[in-house]
Design a protein around this motif. Structure first.
Motif, PDB file in Angstrom:
ATOM      1  N   GLY A  58      43.017  44.787  54.580  1.00 16.66           N
ATOM      2  CA  GLY A  58      42.583  43.797  53.595  1.00 16.66           C
ATOM      3  C   GLY A  58      41.340  43.034  54.022  1.00 16.66           C
ATOM      4  N   ASN A 116      37.893  30.731  44.184  1.00 15.00           N
ATOM      5  CA  ASN A 116      38.438  31.116  45.485  1.00 15.00           C
ATOM      6  C   ASN A 116      37.401  31.770  46.408  1.00 15.00           C
ATOM      7  OD1 ASN A 116      40.902  31.187  47.052  1.00 15.00           O
ATOM      8  ND2 ASN A 116      40.761  33.406  46.927  1.00 15.00           N
ATOM      9  N   LEU A 136      34.675  35.120  35.037  1.00 11.14           N
ATOM     10  CA  LEU A 136      35.954  35.174  35.773  1.00 11.14           C
ATOM     11  C   LEU A 136      37.095  34.589  34.927  1.00 11.14           C
ATOM     12  CD1 LEU A 136      36.685  36.143  38.611  1.00 11.14           C
ATOM     13  CD2 LEU A 136      36.406  33.807  39.410  1.00 11.14           C
ATOM     14  N   GLN A 192      42.811  27.881  36.780  1.00 12.20           N
ATOM     15  CA  GLN A 192      43.673  27.221  37.744  1.00 12.20           C
ATOM     16  C   GLN A 192      42.792  26.547  38.789  1.00 12.20           C
ATOM     17  OE1 GLN A 192      45.985  29.378  40.735  1.00 12.20           O
ATOM     18  NE2 GLN A 192      47.821  28.793  39.654  1.00 12.20           N
ATOM     19  N   GLN A 193      43.352  25.574  39.449  1.00 11.29           N
ATOM     20  CA  GLN A 193      42.629  24.871  40.515  1.00 11.29           C
ATOM     21  C   GLN A 193      41.974  25.897  41.460  1.00 11.29           C
ATOM     22  OE1 GLN A 193      45.228  23.260  43.545  1.00 11.29           O
ATOM     23  NE2 GLN A 193      44.138  21.340  43.504  1.00 11.29           N
ATOM     24  N   LEU A 253      39.837  28.244  41.009  1.00 10.61           N
ATOM     25  CA  LEU A 253      39.973  29.605  40.462  1.00 10.61           C
ATOM     26  C   LEU A 253      39.058  30.610  41.164  1.00 10.61           C
ATOM     27  CD1 LEU A 253      41.219  31.191  37.854  1.00 10.61           C
ATOM     28  CD2 LEU A 253      38.889  30.995  37.023  1.00 10.61           C
ATOM     29  N   HIS A 311      34.347  33.034  45.573  1.00  9.11           N
ATOM     30  CA  HIS A 311      33.421  34.004  44.971  1.00  9.11           C
ATOM     31  C   HIS A 311      31.953  33.571  45.159  1.00  9.11           C
ATOM     32  CE1 HIS A 311      36.759  36.020  43.086  1.00  9.11           C
ATOM     33  NE2 HIS A 311      35.958  36.838  42.440  1.00  9.11           N
ATOM     34  N   ARG A 337      34.604  46.142  37.809  1.00  3.81           N
ATOM     35  CA  ARG A 337      35.067  44.890  37.179  1.00  3.81           C
ATOM     36  C   ARG A 337      35.044  43.743  38.196  1.00  3.81           C
ATOM     37  NH1 ARG A 337      39.150  47.292  34.802  1.00  3.81           N
ATOM     38  NH2 ARG A 337      40.589  46.873  36.493  1.00  3.81           N
ATOM     39  N   LEU A 338      35.520  44.036  39.414  1.00  5.18           N
ATOM     40  CA  LEU A 338      35.538  42.997  40.460  1.00  5.18           C
ATOM     41  C   LEU A 338      34.123  42.586  40.866  1.00  5.18           C
ATOM     42  CD1 LEU A 338      38.377  44.264  42.847  1.00  5.18           C
ATOM     43  CD2 LEU A 338      38.347  42.080  41.656  1.00  5.18           C
ATOM     44  N   GLU A 359      37.755  36.725  31.759  1.00 13.23           N
ATOM     45  CA  GLU A 359      38.368  38.018  32.096  1.00 13.23           C
ATOM     46  C   GLU A 359      39.858  37.814  32.402  1.00 13.23           C
ATOM     47  OE1 GLU A 359      37.770  41.274  32.485  1.00 13.23           O
ATOM     48  OE2 GLU A 359      39.481  41.780  33.770  1.00 13.23           O
ATOM     49  N   LEU A 360      40.157  36.742  33.154  1.00 16.10           N
ATOM     50  CA  LEU A 360      41.551  36.483  33.546  1.00 16.10           C
ATOM     51  C   LEU A 360      42.354  35.844  32.413  1.00 16.10           C
ATOM     52  CD1 LEU A 360      40.815  35.047  37.107  1.00 16.10           C
ATOM     53  CD2 LEU A 360      41.842  37.266  36.587  1.00 16.10           C
TER      54      LEU A 360
END
Lengths: 310, 335
Positions: free
Chosen positions: A278, A226, A213, A221-222, A224, A228, A19-20, A216-217
């Protein structure tokens, strides 16, 4: 760690990884086509943002996810026309133009969101769709065939793009103008015409990636996306400009991200260790890029504008 | 052009620029020091995320708007300054423009503020969440005892979970965010130690997609109640809605993100700190210090979703926890 190696957790991790990977894959496939024709677009992130906002806003206003997807595609296509004019007709430097597109997309998507929507408002986005018969298969069915339609679309586009690049006259022209545009031109191939088309398709796919994106979400948002879009560009290099390689890179990135998330959720890593873990997806991408860049080369005419007779 | 002519032209430019600088400085002085008591107080806000993020930045914008009902103030906002250098430029510009109070709303802005504030002794600066004024009399820092709100939410979460698994989606393990989450975990544990709380810091304030996947991982691990902090939680609430998991909000009232799942939100009401800063300024007694909001002083409030039917038993447990934290008979256990 034993908590992680259970069937249910492993299946959930793989499903999350797929999914990601999907938005990265959509954007990276489009960028692959563009780069194979010699056009670098660093503005993928900006186009994704505009596509995401367009899809979100259309769905918010009409409750139609299908319309949202179409708007995402259309916004991407429009940005493709703009980028094509800037880089091909006006012959602006591709790297700088791409950064301009990114900043434009970041600013405009936020401005429109602030003016037209205001507060983040949830929408009914894409739901998972179980593929008949296949969805019932043990293990594999749950992982592969319980996803939303744009996830399926992303992975189905891999063989489609491969066929387009390697088995069609158009694909041959794309590769020719990306490697030796002068030779392609002498054989009657329209270099800029081919590049216009790849930019149009590539940007449409970036817009679709943004739509994937946001839908799906179920929210916008500002900023969004990020980053990608930038990761998608890296994945093109990771995949050595081949659709299958790009898919492999997207899956590795998605799966490693999902694994790290699961480890954190299950408390397998915590605190500083979790922060270090991470970074794995990014570190892995850099390592593979270093290896790949030594073994394969970019299209010879990448970022080089074409002018007949020069 | 001869060398002499070039030299004269260069000198003329220097004189013009110097004159412009003097005029600008004079205007700035007039703005800053010339404010009569009848003039509205000019407050500028520099914040990292969008003004309507339903989280950290919006909580401050909402507080400023409520403050405007009590005081004669004007508000100017620069939001979306995730990049610290951009925020620093905005903070300095506001100070140069003669704003009376400049709010740098983010713990990441401290380094820049410590360099800018000494250059503008007549401007009042405030920043948070933090407990450091750099020893400067014109710098206030504000913080919030978010662990108290987290604790109350945790008490309710422990009562409401059927699966005995609760999930937390956090951004980065710092400041009031860590305090909220630690308080939440302790609140759950104090109420029902058999409940497992899985905490996932995704190392990002803004990655909505990653927050959604973190929430999905919590759901897969059995969580039927979740909470989260910062603007990226809009992704997590989407997953909670999809699976019918209950949600506890923080920083701002997050009911609009899911009227059917949001139980309550811990709301930061920054008016408590802002009121003290404005009062100090009006009294001519600016005295930079640390101001901490909590449940007892009203700087932290519990806001319940009117659309969610919370049982009397759970509401009573929450009220008891809140009362205990206010009178000091209960401790969150967070240092």
């Amino acid at each position: 760690m034993s908590d992680f190696f259970t069937v249910s957790v492993l299946l959930a991790t793989v499903a999350a990884g797929i999914r990601l990977a999907a938005p990265f894959l959509l954007a990276a496939l489009g960028e692959t086509l563009g780069q194979r024709s010699g056009v670098l677009n660093l503005g993928v992130e900006g186009v994704m943002l505009l596509g995401a906002y367009g899809a979100y806003y259309a769905t918010l206003r009409t409750d139609s996810v299908l319309l949202g997807i179409l708007v995402g595609l259309a916004v991407g296509a429009f940005m493709g026309v703009v980028y094509g004019v800037v880089t091909l007709a006006l012959k602006a430097e591709q790297g700088i133009s791409g950064i301009g597109v990114f900043i434009f997309g970041l600013g405009l998507s936020d401005l429109l969101f602030q003016r037209q929507v205001g507060t983040p408002t949830p929408i009914d986005g894409l739901r998972d769709w179980e593929v008949p018969l296949l969805g019932g298969l043990p293990w594999i069915g749950e992982v592969l065939f319980h996803q939303n339609v744009l996830v399926y679309a992303a992975f189905l586009l891999v063989p489609v793009l491969w066929y387009l690049i390697y088995r069609t006259p158009f694909g041959m022209n794309v590769r020719a103008v990306g490697e030796t545009p002068e030779a392609a031109d002498s054989l009657g191939v329209s270099v800029n015409g081919t590049r216009y088309l790849t930019i149009l398709i590539g940007n449409s796919m970036a817009g679709l990636a943004g739509a994937a994106l946001a839908l799906e979400l179920g929210i916008f948002q500002q900023n969004l996306t990020n980053g990608h879009g930038f990761i998608a560009i890296a994945l093109v290099y990771f995949g050595a400009w081949r659709p299958a390689g790009v898919m492999a890179g997207s899956l590795v990135f998605g799966l490693v991200s999902a694994t790290v998330l699961q480890w954190k959720t299950l408390g397998i890593v915590a605190g500083t260790t979790a922060s270090i873990v991470g970074m794995f997806p990014a570190v892995l991408t850099i390592l593979v890029l270093v290896i790949v860049s030594r073994r394969t080369g970019a299209p010879s005419a990448l970022t080089r504008p074409f002018e007949r007779g020069r | 052009m001869t060398k002499l002519t070039r030299s004269i032209v260069r000198s003329a430019w220097v004189v013009v620029l110097a004159a412009l600088a003097l005029v600008t400085a004079a205007c700035a002085d007039e703005d800053t020091r010339g404010r009569s008591p009848d003039d509205p107080i000019r407050i500028a806000l520099v914040a990292p995320s969008a003004s309507n993020d339903l989280a950290f930045t919006q909580s401050m914008v909402d507080s400023l708007n409520r403050l405007a009902e009590e005081y004669e103030i004007t508000i100017d906002v620069t939001d979306g300054t995730f990049v610290i250098e951009d925020a620093a430029v905005a903070v300095r510009s506001y100070a140069e423009d003669g704003f009376d109070i400049v709010l740098a709303h983010g713990s990441q802005y401290g380094g820049s503020l410590s360099e800018i504030a000494p250059d503008f002794p007549d401007t009042v600066f405030a920043w948070g969440t933090s407990r450091d004024t750099f020893g400067l009399s014109n710098v206030y820092s504000y913080s919030v005892a978010s662990d108290e709100g987290g604790y109350v939410n945790g008490v309710m979460a422990a009562h409401l979970t059927d699966s005995k698994v609760v999930g937390v989606v956090g951004p980065i393990e710092v400041g009031d965010i860590k305090a909220y989450i630690d308080g939440f975990v302790n609140g759950v544990d104090a109420t029902d130690s058999s409940v497992t709380v899985n905490v996932n810091y995704i190392d990002s304030f803004s990655d909505v997609a990653l927050a959604a996947e973190a929430a999905q991982a919590h759901v897969e691990a059995g969580a039927d109640v979740m909470t989260g902090v910062s603007q990226m939680t809009v992704g997590a609430t989407g997953v909670a809605r999809e699976h019918g998991s209950l949600w506890f909000g923080a920083q701002s009232d997050q009911t609009p993100l899911g009227e059917e799942i949001v139980v309550a939100s811990v709301v930061y009401s920054w008016e408590y700190q802002l009121r003290q800063i404005v009062d100090d300024m009006l009294a001519g007694e600016v005295n930079g210090r640390v101001i901490v909001a909590d449940l007892a002083n009203g700087g932290l409030t519990m806001v319940y979703n009117p659309g969610f039917s919370l049982s009397d038993e759970v509401k009573s447990a929450a009220d008891a926890a809140e009362a205990g934290l206010k009178d000091g008979s209960i401790s969150t256990g967070v240092q």
